[in-house]
Design a protein around this motif. Structure first.
Motif, PDB file in Angstrom:
ATOM      1  N   GLN A 197       0.801  -1.356   7.794  1.00  0.00           N
ATOM      2  CA  GLN A 197      -0.001  -1.973   8.846  1.00  0.00           C
ATOM      3  C   GLN A 197       0.929  -2.104  10.042  1.00  0.00           C
ATOM      4  OE1 GLN A 197      -3.346  -3.422   8.279  1.00  0.00           O
ATOM      5  NE2 GLN A 197      -3.377  -3.450  10.495  1.00  0.00           N
ATOM      6  N   VAL A 198       0.697  -1.317  11.056  1.00  0.00           N
ATOM      7  CA  VAL A 198       1.675  -1.198  12.129  1.00  0.00           C
ATOM      8  C   VAL A 198       1.894  -2.518  12.866  1.00  0.00           C
ATOM      9  CG1 VAL A 198       2.205  -0.017  14.271  1.00  0.00           C
ATOM     10  CG2 VAL A 198       1.203   1.263  12.390  1.00  0.00           C
ATOM     11  N   SER A 199       0.849  -3.324  13.023  1.00  0.00           N
ATOM     12  CA  SER A 199       0.967  -4.539  13.827  1.00  0.00           C
ATOM     13  C   SER A 199       1.857  -5.587  13.180  1.00  0.00           C
ATOM     14  CB  SER A 199      -0.410  -5.132  14.081  1.00  0.00           C
ATOM     15  OG  SER A 199      -1.036  -5.435  12.848  1.00  0.00           O
ATOM     16  N   ASN A 200       1.811  -5.674  11.845  1.00  0.00           N
ATOM     17  CA  ASN A 200       2.583  -6.730  11.186  1.00  0.00           C
ATOM     18  C   ASN A 200       3.606  -6.216  10.182  1.00  0.00           C
ATOM     19  OD1 ASN A 200       1.092  -6.004   8.928  1.00  0.00           O
ATOM     20  ND2 ASN A 200      -0.287  -7.743   9.050  1.00  0.00           N
ATOM     21  N   GLY A 201       3.655  -4.918  10.006  1.00  0.00           N
ATOM     22  CA  GLY A 201       4.670  -4.337   9.139  1.00  0.00           C
ATOM     23  C   GLY A 201       4.377  -4.406   7.659  1.00  0.00           C
ATOM     24  N   MET A 202       3.210  -4.900   7.284  1.00  0.00           N
ATOM     25  CA  MET A 202       2.879  -4.944   5.863  1.00  0.00           C
ATOM     26  C   MET A 202       2.875  -3.532   5.303  1.00  0.00           C
ATOM     27  SD  MET A 202      -0.485  -6.471   3.933  1.00  0.00           S
ATOM     28  CE  MET A 202      -1.588  -5.224   4.572  1.00  0.00           C
ATOM     29  N   THR A 203       3.524  -3.348   4.163  1.00  0.00           N
ATOM     30  CA  THR A 203       3.649  -2.009   3.602  1.00  0.00           C
ATOM     31  C   THR A 203       3.058  -1.926   2.205  1.00  0.00           C
ATOM     32  OG1 THR A 203       5.843  -2.456   2.685  1.00  0.00           O
ATOM     33  CG2 THR A 203       5.742  -1.540   4.924  1.00  0.00           C
ATOM     34  N   TYR A 204       2.800  -0.714   1.835  1.00  0.00           N
ATOM     35  CA  TYR A 204       2.322  -0.407   0.481  1.00  0.00           C
ATOM     36  C   TYR A 204       3.008   0.875   0.031  1.00  0.00           C
ATOM     37  CZ  TYR A 204      -0.610   1.673  -3.105  1.00  0.00           C
ATOM     38  OH  TYR A 204      -1.051   2.265  -4.251  1.00  0.00           O
ATOM     39  N   VAL A 205       3.413   0.902  -1.224  1.00  0.00           N
ATOM     40  CA  VAL A 205       3.977   2.111  -1.818  1.00  0.00           C
ATOM     41  C   VAL A 205       3.333   2.296  -3.184  1.00  0.00           C
ATOM     42  CG1 VAL A 205       6.072   3.248  -2.621  1.00  0.00           C
ATOM     43  CG2 VAL A 205       6.156   1.809  -0.596  1.00  0.00           C
ATOM     44  N   ALA A 206       2.867   3.475  -3.467  1.00  0.00           N
ATOM     45  CA  ALA A 206       2.212   3.754  -4.741  1.00  0.00           C
ATOM     46  C   ALA A 206       3.161   3.543  -5.905  1.00  0.00           C
ATOM     47  CB  ALA A 206       1.673   5.179  -4.747  1.00  0.00           C
ATOM     48  N   ASP A 207       2.608   3.158  -7.027  1.00  0.00           N
ATOM     49  CA  ASP A 207       3.435   2.909  -8.209  1.00  0.00           C
ATOM     50  C   ASP A 207       4.243   4.139  -8.606  1.00  0.00           C
ATOM     51  OD1 ASP A 207       1.046   0.716  -9.920  1.00  0.00           O
ATOM     52  OD2 ASP A 207       2.566   0.306  -8.392  1.00  0.00           O
ATOM     53  N   SER A 208       3.686   5.315  -8.400  1.00  0.00           N
ATOM     54  CA  SER A 208       4.352   6.550  -8.812  1.00  0.00           C
ATOM     55  C   SER A 208       5.654   6.805  -8.049  1.00  0.00           C
ATOM     56  CB  SER A 208       3.407   7.730  -8.648  1.00  0.00           C
ATOM     57  OG  SER A 208       2.991   7.841  -7.298  1.00  0.00           O
ATOM     58  N   VAL A 209       5.810   6.171  -6.910  1.00  0.00           N
ATOM     59  CA  VAL A 209       7.015   6.400  -6.095  1.00  0.00           C
ATOM     60  C   VAL A 209       7.762   5.109  -5.782  1.00  0.00           C
ATOM     61  CG1 VAL A 209       6.010   8.466  -5.079  1.00  0.00           C
ATOM     62  CG2 VAL A 209       5.802   6.269  -3.879  1.00  0.00           C
ATOM     63  N   LYS A 210       7.277   4.015  -6.324  1.00  0.00           N
ATOM     64  CA  LYS A 210       7.899   2.724  -6.040  1.00  0.00           C
ATOM     65  C   LYS A 210       9.347   2.719  -6.508  1.00  0.00           C
ATOM     66  CE  LYS A 210       5.067  -0.547  -6.002  1.00  0.00           C
ATOM     67  NZ  LYS A 210       4.033  -1.542  -6.391  1.00  0.00           N
ATOM     68  N   GLY A 211      10.201   2.185  -5.654  1.00  0.00           N
ATOM     69  CA  GLY A 211      11.623   2.166  -5.968  1.00  0.00           C
ATOM     70  C   GLY A 211      12.356   3.421  -5.528  1.00  0.00           C
ATOM     71  N   ARG A 212      11.609   4.448  -5.153  1.00  0.00           N
ATOM     72  CA  ARG A 212      12.225   5.707  -4.700  1.00  0.00           C
ATOM     73  C   ARG A 212      11.860   6.033  -3.255  1.00  0.00           C
ATOM     74  NH1 ARG A 212      10.764  10.317  -6.902  1.00  0.00           N
ATOM     75  NH2 ARG A 212       8.666   9.668  -7.527  1.00  0.00           N
ATOM     76  N   PHE A 213      10.654   5.698  -2.857  1.00  0.00           N
ATOM     77  CA  PHE A 213      10.176   5.995  -1.502  1.00  0.00           C
ATOM     78  C   PHE A 213      10.080   4.711  -0.704  1.00  0.00           C
ATOM     79  CE2 PHE A 213       7.548  10.133  -2.319  1.00  0.00           C
ATOM     80  CZ  PHE A 213       8.616  10.667  -3.018  1.00  0.00           C
ATOM     81  N   THR A 214      10.382   4.823   0.575  1.00  0.00           N
ATOM     82  CA  THR A 214      10.267   3.691   1.486  1.00  0.00           C
ATOM     83  C   THR A 214       9.552   4.146   2.751  1.00  0.00           C
ATOM     84  OG1 THR A 214      12.368   2.783   0.686  1.00  0.00           O
ATOM     85  CG2 THR A 214      11.529   1.930   2.774  1.00  0.00           C
ATOM     86  N   VAL A 215       8.578   3.360   3.180  1.00  0.00           N
ATOM     87  CA  VAL A 215       7.862   3.662   4.414  1.00  0.00           C
ATOM     88  C   VAL A 215       8.321   2.684   5.489  1.00  0.00           C
ATOM     89  CG1 VAL A 215       5.869   2.211   3.782  1.00  0.00           C
ATOM     90  CG2 VAL A 215       5.603   4.059   5.460  1.00  0.00           C
ATOM     91  N   SER A 216       8.495   3.194   6.685  1.00  0.00           N
ATOM     92  CA  SER A 216       8.911   2.343   7.795  1.00  0.00           C
ATOM     93  C   SER A 216       8.384   2.935   9.094  1.00  0.00           C
ATOM     94  CB  SER A 216      10.432   2.211   7.845  1.00  0.00           C
ATOM     95  OG  SER A 216      11.026   3.471   8.069  1.00  0.00           O
ATOM     96  N   ARG A 217       8.517   2.161  10.157  1.00  0.00           N
ATOM     97  CA  ARG A 217       8.057   2.674  11.441  1.00  0.00           C
ATOM     98  C   ARG A 217       8.944   2.154  12.557  1.00  0.00           C
ATOM     99  NH1 ARG A 217       7.665  -2.752  10.992  1.00  0.00           N
ATOM    100  NH2 ARG A 217       6.190  -3.738  12.440  1.00  0.00           N
TER     101      ARG A 217
END
Length: 124
Positions: free
Chosen positions: A52-72
């Protein structure tokens, strides 16, 4: 007109890392969700990560959790996906997407209305 331009993906060996980026233009960036999806041959497109770009809330799928990171980077209007410890099953076409709709986190294909062209990630 909304434009989403992804960086070039690549080919890496299992255990390696890649970072994808997605430059956005043509809309009010901070009002939207942005997400990463992927689609492997013969499979449905799935949401990998979202923010969520306005507040930075993120979600990562369980299949990639701990390996992938989303940021902006809001100043650059750019979304990133850092992918570590890549596995062969991560091989897919990766798409950046933007949503002007409610309930865009977690990312689902029917909640995103703007798409990038896709970039191939191959893990061997």
């Amino acid at each position: 007109q909304v434009q989403l331009v992804e960086s070039v993906g690549g080919s890496v060996q299992a255990g390696g890392s890649l970072r994808l980026s997605c430059a956005a233009s043509g809309y009010t960036y901070t009002n939207y969700c942005m997400g990463w999806f992927r689609q492997a041959p013969g499979k449905e497109r799935e949401g990998v990560a979202g923010i969520q770009v306005s507040n930075g809330m993120t979600y990562v799928a369980d299949s990639v959790k701990g390996r992938f990171t989303v940021s902006r980077d809001n100043a650059k209007k750019t979304l990133y996906l850092q992918m570590n410890t890549l596995k062969p099953e991560d091989t897919a076409m990766y798409y950046c997407a933007a949503s002007t709709l409610f309930a865009c986190i977690p990312p689902r294909t029917d909640r995103y209305n703007y798409w990038g062209q896709g970039t191939q990630v191959t893990v061997s």
